[in-house]
Scaffold this active site. Sequence first.
Site, short mmCIF file in Angstrom:
data_model
loop_
_atom_site.label_atom_id
_atom_site.label_comp_id
_atom_site.label_asym_id
_atom_site.label_seq_id
_atom_site.Cartn_x
_atom_site.Cartn_y
_atom_site.Cartn_z
N GLU A 61 14.03 -12.63 -2.21
CA GLU A 61 13.10 -13.76 -2.07
C GLU A 61 13.62 -15.00 -2.79
O GLU A 61 13.43 -16.11 -2.32
CB GLU A 61 11.72 -13.39 -2.64
CG GLU A 61 10.90 -12.49 -1.75
CD GLU A 61 11.39 -11.07 -1.77
OE1 GLU A 61 12.08 -10.70 -2.74
OE2 GLU A 61 11.10 -10.34 -0.82
N HIS A 75 -0.14 -5.70 -1.77
CA HIS A 75 -0.24 -6.22 -0.41
C HIS A 75 -1.53 -7.00 -0.23
O HIS A 75 -1.99 -7.19 0.87
CB HIS A 75 -0.18 -5.08 0.63
CG HIS A 75 1.11 -4.33 0.61
ND1 HIS A 75 1.38 -3.33 -0.30
CD2 HIS A 75 2.22 -4.45 1.37
CE1 HIS A 75 2.59 -2.87 -0.09
NE2 HIS A 75 3.13 -3.52 0.90
#
Lengths: 445, 401
Positions: free
Chosen positions: B136, B206
């Site tokens: 990322e 999540h």
Amino acid sequence: MCIRDRYQRRVHGGKNFLRKMFMRQFLPLKHITSLKKLVTAKSLRMFSLKQNKPYREEDQVITTKLDFDSQFKTIPTFRVIDLQGNVIAKEYDNLDPKILKRIYKKMVQLEEMDTILLQAQRQGRISFYMPCFGESACVIGSAAALNDYDLIYPQYREQGALLWRGMTTDEFTSQCASNGRDPAKGRQMPVHYTSSKLNFVCVSSPLTTQVPQASGAGYSFKLKQQDRVAVTFFGEGASSEGDFHTGMNFAMTLGSQTLFLCRNNKYAISTPSDEQFKGDGVAGKSKGYGMLTIRCDGNDALAVYQAVKYARQYIIKKKEPAFIEFMTYRVGDHSTSDHSILYREEEELKSWTQINNPIIRLGLYLKKKGIMQIDEESDKELRKKYRSDVIKSLKAAIEEKKPGISQLFLDVYDRQTLNLNSQRQSLEDHLEKYKDKYNLENFEK
Amino acid sequence: VCQIGRYFFFFQAEDGIRDFCLSRGLGDVYKRQVSTQSTWGYFMITNFNFLLKKSCRRYFSHGKRYQFAKDIPSHTPRTKMNLFQAINNALDIALQTDDSAVLFGEDVKFGGVFRCSLGLYEKYGIQRVFNTPLSEQGIAAFGIGIASVGATAIAEIQFADYIYPAFDQLVNEAAKYRYRSGNQFSVGGLTVRAPYGAVGHGGHYHSQSPEAFFSHAPGLKVVIPRDCIQAKGLLLASIRDKNPVIFLEPKALYRNAEDEVPTEDYELALHKAEVVQEGKDITLIGYGTQIRVLKEAAKEAEQDGIKCEIIDLQTIYPYDIETLVESVKKTGRCIVSHEAPVTMGVGAEISAALQEKCFLYLEAPITRVCGYDTPFPLAHELVYLPDKWKVYDAIQKTVNY
């Protein structure tokens, strides 16, 4: 007909709409121009989205020896002139004398400028400084081998590249003094130079953040088919950061026109390089990414020039990145907040300054070749000229006023937002009300 | 810079024209004339490169600009789309109208784990829609690099929960690029998209809502849509905005939200909060998925005769304080609601700003109905989330203060 009409996008619906919608499904097969190509299994596989790599025994090389291995062959260091300025690699001794003279002069200018600005910090006239003693050859030599519009993503010790490209002493001292003439508006500490006209991205204090950014820029150059390379400098300490790994990996897998230049100067503040990695330096890491790698003597200006020149040609031709590790030494302190004698011996410092000095080596080479007459007299004159330039410029820069108060709120976004406007208003009101408590004479109106 | 003929440009007299051309591969400046009266001049380029036309198209292309979704006229052709299809459509339009735009991230090539980039690789090719290695911090930094040379970069982070390795690059670099260089460099072309928010079974990693972390970095913008039409319009506006934007998409609504979305190229206004529902008794402020919860709570409150005004922030940072102030001055009561933990969240900032500006107009203290100060739970998600009954209870308490 206005410009908008000329560039109007395809409208939903319109002429041949149904035909276009029907033909769209054959886009993946656009490259197939004959029946033969259609039938060939390879062409179908090329444009298939799905992977298909079934297990093949032949793909592996099997061994029955439990041989863990950590041996590596040290990558040799490329050098063109030796420590006394004699040529040892004749086929690379073909540089333009004008460029070599300029490199020498700029290296001397860099040394003088660093000396004066360092003293200025000790005298309290500027707040901070980072000299580039001992590393001038790898920075100026690289800048000389690159094109002027190759975009440099620097770390913080590459003021030599700016000198090469033509940044004036006034611009340097304006940034160090953070005055109103600084195009960056005095927003950062000294040494955090930037210049879009000299293609030098802004220096930022966090280490290695520039490396993956250069990968992105290089990718964009490739996409636009430009004869332009994104170059990034970093030290061997910075190569331990995650951003280094990421930047190298992205550049190699995606194919960026990026040149990675590592200044292995043996120290990251007080941490020596053997506490930074255990493998074969930074070049050893680079090979792990599958990248074209070389290790180069960073104190040999000719070797630096040749290596960068070759790497740049390779990058443009193959559209793949390349890596060069310059073996050099940080003669000065890390910065003015550092006192390097606390962690290294006098003897070590002396050996690098006297035995392997980039300016002396290049000077000896130029003298032997007859390109430049370098003796004590002329050298003294040259250094005096550069020194007085910097002293004069610094004096003027410090006397200049700081950027106006309103500059604090500009350039956060491309346009002012409401929150910034109201905060600026409240600051102005406050300064108006308490104006005798603040000394604002030093700021521009 | 404005193109008039194929090779002629008008420009406002400024330094860096040569650099503008070289950096875009347009060749060198051949002739440069600056009028003494005005600041406009013209120049001609030597490199008759047809990429020129495409590289300039970006400067002129933008969709129709509306302030809110309700301003879009009813006769515009629409199609039924859910949220991921609306986002897919927006990305398609962005890649079509801007030849320098690239879309990348993890697993973006095959369509993305939420199908947001379906069909784009087939249409635009590997150079413009591609997978990156799994990093990322690399995705964000790569995007910053692409944007710093003037191209458009649309970076996808697979889940907002994984955006933290990119935090250094986004906050220390992207947010400060323009400021630290005195406007010589900027990364306006960067847009980072990430699915955020509770999904029913997400757990710690999540379901997070990290908007508060990025709202504390001057130089960034944070945008969150609540439904399909807003998602498409705000995403196109974010991509074309000349500042780095973090665009958080409510993942719970990817399939559940459906609407008749206009198929044309349109943008909605950033920095404008929309009044979703008018009311006179109390103002409910939220964003993203939470707007649905507020609507349901308002429906319950209506049965008790309380008319709620619901405002969607849309742009979280910098947010539209004026619309909020106007509404709170009208109703005199306010509740802020979001899924992220209550302490130091967006609600805290809005409450502080509103009480500063509307203190004498308030009939009751401003309440925050938000998540608790715990990591996002799995088994206890039902009671963790600020659902409609918690909001309804807060409405009752506030109205009867």
